[in-house]
Design an enzyme around this catalytic site. Structure first.
Site: not given
Length: 352
Positions: A10, A187, A313
């Site tokens: 991600e 997301h 992230d």
């Protein structure tokens, strides 16, 4: 040295052209698109603050070359799955969103060609096209991105101007993802204007809590609407250890059954399975922003170890030391390799 490659799943980027559009929206608005308080709060901060952290985030978002790779090396990340940052194209009018999706996919594909051992990418589509009765355009861009550009999934930056993927106008895109056998990555976005105010006034509208409220609700709407009965092979990925839903599974099942039996809500209909069954069958969970060993081990226990995989992230929560915390998970060598590499390789059909 570790016996596995760390694949981070991600990891955000943004074309400079998109950030320039954001600056224009913040300055002038767009008469064709409703005002979005969450967007103004989030991107007003990142594009307007003089503090070092937001400036570093913006700088890293636009770097798909040496700087990003240096950060990966410093943290021990071998490979990133790139995705357009939130809210992506969702705050734009449909024609602009379509143009920006094409530009974004071409840019990401070039980064993958330049660094095939370090990057793969998720596709971007203009989800607004579906709301305008033009889902074929979004489907065509997804098909181009997967078949011609080699992308490994599609990013859905949550709500599209207040509308969620349980809306059947979006289902042709979900059907295309199922047929192409690529996952949809759900997301977070900032809460829409109908829910953002009490979060915003307390400073809770962003990553600290608002993202989880918004995206956990979105995922549950997808489940209870029957999306996975209609598309049983659809694969959905969600970050931050599932936005707290794995901690609620028995309560969700109990009250879903009770509400279906009572007929209280027209939208709450019987499903083929319990909600928790879909959350175990159709959903994968990444650890983005949640380098918490107890939480990771709990989610592995309740949804299955084959459903939980690594993410960082980047660049929003770029913490090189958090890689060590997950290297030290109480897992044997085979399980750790699955967590960092094996699950991602199968889920995204990675070939590197």
């Amino acid at each position: 040295m570790t016996g596995y490659r760390r694949i981070a799943t991600e990891e955000a980027f943004a074309p400079p052209e998109l950030l320039q559009l954001y600056r224009g929206l913040l300055r002038d608005g767009d008469g064709d698109v409703p005002r979005d308080r969450g967007f103004e709060s989030l991107w007003g901060f990142y594009l307007g603050s003089a503090a070092e952290r937001p400036r570093a985030v913006v700088r890293r978002l636009t770097d798909l070359g040496a700087g990003r790779i240096a950060d990966m090396d410093a943290a021990g990340i071998d490979h990133q799955v790139l995705a357009l940052t939130a809210p992506g194209t969702n705050v734009l009018d449909a024609p602009t969103a379509r143009t920006m999706a094409t530009l974004t996919n071409d840019m990401a594909a070039q980064a993958v060609r330049d660094h095939p051992d370090r990057f793969t990418a998720l596709a971007t589509v203009a989800w607004q096209d579906a709301l305008d009765g033009n889902a074929d355009a979004a489907v065509a861009e997804l098909d181009r991105a997967v078949r011609r550009l080699g992308m490994c999934g599609v990013i859905a930056n949550s709500h599209v101007q207040g509308t969620y993927l349980d809306d059947q106008r979006f289902w042709p895109v979900l059907e295309a993802a199922e047929l192409l056998d690529v996952p949809v990555y759900l997301h977070p976005n900032t809460p829409n204007d109908r829910m953002v105010e009490p979060l915003h006034e307390a400073g809770l509208d962003g990553a600290i809590y608002g993202f989880a409220v918004e995206t956990g609700m979105h995922l549950l709407r997808i489940v209870t609407s029957g999306v996975f009965d209609r598309f049983p092979r659809l694969r959905l990925v969600v970050g931050h250890l599932g936005e707290a839903l794995p901690f609620w599974l028995p309560r969700i099942d109990h009250f879903h059954a009770a509400q279906v039996a009572s007929g209280r809500y027209p939208a709450m209909k019987a499903l083929q399975l319990r909600p928790s069954d879909y959350l175990r069958r159709n959903v994968w969970y990444t650890t983005s922003g949640m380098a918490w060993q107890r939480g990771i081990m709990f989610v592995r226990e309740v949804v299955g170890p084959d459903r939980v995989l690594y993410a960082m992230d980047y660049p929003y929560q770029y913490e090189p030391d958090e890689v060590r915390h997950q290297d030290e998970l109480p897992l044997d060598a085979a399980a750790k390799r699955e967590f960092f590499e094996g699950i991602a390789t199968r889920l995204f059909h990675l070939t590197v």
